[in-house]
Design a protein around this motif. Structure first.
Motif, mmCIF file in Angstrom:
data_model
loop_
_atom_site.group_PDB
_atom_site.id
_atom_site.type_symbol
_atom_site.label_atom_id
_atom_site.label_comp_id
_atom_site.label_asym_id
_atom_site.label_seq_id
_atom_site.Cartn_x
_atom_site.Cartn_y
_atom_site.Cartn_z
ATOM 1 N N HIS A 33 44.984 32.018 35.634
ATOM 2 C CA HIS A 33 45.712 32.289 34.391
ATOM 3 C C HIS A 33 46.859 31.311 34.167
ATOM 4 O O HIS A 33 47.544 31.400 33.148
ATOM 5 C CB HIS A 33 46.264 33.714 34.399
ATOM 6 N N GLY A 34 47.096 30.404 35.117
ATOM 7 C CA GLY A 34 48.175 29.441 34.982
ATOM 8 C C GLY A 34 49.395 29.788 35.807
ATOM 9 O O GLY A 34 49.627 30.939 36.155
ATOM 10 N N ARG A 35 50.166 28.754 36.171
ATOM 11 C CA ARG A 35 51.435 28.894 36.900
ATOM 12 C C ARG A 35 51.279 29.567 38.253
ATOM 13 O O ARG A 35 52.197 30.228 38.746
ATOM 14 C CB ARG A 35 52.448 29.678 36.070
ATOM 15 N N GLY A 36 50.113 29.442 38.879
ATOM 16 C CA GLY A 36 49.880 30.063 40.174
ATOM 17 C C GLY A 36 49.433 31.505 40.100
ATOM 18 O O GLY A 36 49.287 32.165 41.135
ATOM 19 N N ILE A 37 49.195 32.024 38.891
ATOM 20 C CA ILE A 37 48.780 33.418 38.717
ATOM 21 C C ILE A 37 47.259 33.473 38.646
ATOM 22 O O ILE A 37 46.647 32.823 37.790
ATOM 23 C CB ILE A 37 49.390 34.015 37.439
ATOM 24 N N THR A 38 46.645 34.230 39.535
ATOM 25 C CA THR A 38 45.192 34.365 39.566
ATOM 26 C C THR A 38 44.792 35.830 39.639
ATOM 27 O O THR A 38 45.511 36.662 40.201
ATOM 28 C CB THR A 38 44.577 33.632 40.776
ATOM 29 N N SER A 39 43.625 36.125 39.052
ATOM 30 C CA SER A 39 43.006 37.442 39.191
ATOM 31 C C SER A 39 41.747 37.300 40.024
ATOM 32 O O SER A 39 41.044 36.282 39.938
ATOM 33 C CB SER A 39 42.610 38.020 37.823
ATOM 34 N N VAL A 40 41.444 38.320 40.822
ATOM 35 C CA VAL A 40 40.172 38.379 41.538
ATOM 36 C C VAL A 40 39.501 39.710 41.211
ATOM 37 O O VAL A 40 40.169 40.750 41.119
ATOM 38 C CB VAL A 40 40.363 38.202 43.062
ATOM 39 N N PHE A 41 38.193 39.656 40.989
ATOM 40 C CA PHE A 41 37.400 40.826 40.625
ATOM 41 C C PHE A 41 36.296 40.981 41.659
ATOM 42 O O PHE A 41 35.485 40.063 41.851
ATOM 43 C CB PHE A 41 36.805 40.646 39.228
ATOM 44 N N SER A 42 36.252 42.124 42.314
ATOM 45 C CA SER A 42 35.375 42.295 43.473
ATOM 46 C C SER A 42 34.338 43.395 43.263
ATOM 47 O O SER A 42 34.507 44.285 42.433
ATOM 48 C CB SER A 42 36.214 42.636 44.703
ATOM 49 N N HIS A 43 33.271 43.305 44.088
ATOM 50 C CA HIS A 43 32.176 44.277 44.155
ATOM 51 C C HIS A 43 31.281 44.252 42.918
ATOM 52 O O HIS A 43 30.602 45.235 42.608
ATOM 53 C CB HIS A 43 32.720 45.693 44.393
ATOM 54 N N LEU A 44 31.238 43.123 42.218
ATOM 55 C CA LEU A 44 30.455 43.017 40.989
ATOM 56 C C LEU A 44 28.954 43.028 41.278
ATOM 57 O O LEU A 44 28.488 42.427 42.249
ATOM 58 C CB LEU A 44 30.827 41.739 40.240
ATOM 59 N N SER A 45 28.213 43.680 40.406
ATOM 60 C CA SER A 45 26.750 43.657 40.511
ATOM 61 C C SER A 45 26.151 42.474 39.763
ATOM 62 O O SER A 45 25.013 42.077 40.030
ATOM 63 C CB SER A 45 26.159 44.957 39.958
#
Length: 276
Positions: free
Chosen positions: A215-227
């Motif tokens: 997302h910028g400036r060192g900000i990240t999202s992680v999304f887990s267990h996706l099918s």
């Protein structure tokens, strides 16, 4: 020699801090504005005089050409922090009182023993995958995609919260750093904020189908267990765009989404980032 500035402060939690400093020097006043609340798991957005040097305690912070920067506090951040801003012959030493939080304890029994205590081969795989994730989290771009705020990435009841301590088959484990949303397999997952897909892996040991968005400036999202993953590395996604589907892949007791947000290696609370 740094000259200490005289500081007039207006502080309102959740809104902004306006700090105007004037040293006993003819140079222009050193300015600092901070939006957000200093709290464990929280993210703050700030701006100062372009060209300034900023540290959070002893940690140097990255600023863009307009003097904008972000910083955050982890789950167990100390009660006090010091933001230091230096520019030419002026300096602001701005103390921050970090609000402390209480966390839940959650017990989960009945997991297969190999998922609670991985064997040596699995540990090697886990370390390799962790390095891959850490490399993404270490990245920095000057994108402001995060500035529009965050929305929930899926619909469903909240089944797990940030900071909770999990006990798996009677063994205490690391705290949970995500927001869990329970929903049937195949439920759409959308981007909570705009950004660039930095990782798309269909089968990691712990997290199964996994996506990461920068997302910028060192900000990240992680999304887990996706099918299912419906985007690829390098894709730019808009807020609200479908990126995958909920599943129970990796180490999961049932279908749900585990959404986590980091500022570099600092783990933030996704719930604190949500738009009202």
């Amino acid at each position: 020699m740094w000259h200490r500035a005289h500081i007039v402060i207006l502080f309102v939690f959740g809104l902004s801090i306006g700090v105007v400093c004037s040293a006993n020097q003819p140079s222009a006043a050193l300015e600092l504005t901070i939006e957000g609340e200093p709290v464990q798991g929280g993210l703050l957005i700030a701006r100062t005089t372009p060209g300034a040097v900023v540290h959070l305690d002893e940690r140097p912070l990255k600023l863009d050409a307009e003097g904008r920067f972000v910083f955050g506090f982890g789950r167990d951040a100390a009660t006090e922090a010091l933001l230091i801003v230096q520019h030419m012959d002026q300096q602001i030493d701005y103390p921050l009182s970090v609000r402390q939080r209480d966390y839940q304890v959650q017990r989960i029994d009945g997991l297969p023993s190999k998922m609670v205590s991985p064997d040596q081969k699995a540990l090697e795989r886990i370390r390799r995958e962790n390095r891959q994730i850490a490399q993404v989290r270490a990245g920095y771009t000057e994108s402001d995609a995060f500035r529009a705020g965050f929305i929930l990435p899926a619909e469903g009841p909240i089944s797990g919260v940030y900071g909770s301590q999990r006990i798996l088959n009677g063994e205490p484990r690391r705290p949970h750093f995500g927001l869990d949303i329970a929903a049937p397999t195949g439920t759409a997952v959308i981007a909570p904020a705009a950004g660039t897909v930095a990782l798309a892996e269909p089968d990691l040991y712990f997290t199964g189908g996994t996506l990461m968005i920068d997302h910028g400036r060192g900000i990240t999202s992680v999304f887990s267990h996706l099918s299912a993953l419906t985007v690829s590395e390098g894709d730019f996604v808009a807020q609200g765009e479908k990126i995958g589907e909920i599943g129970a892949t990796g180490r999961a007791t049932g279908p749900h989404l585990d959404w986590r947000v980091n500022w570099f290696e600092v783990r933030l609370d996704p719930a604190l980032l949500l738009n009202d």
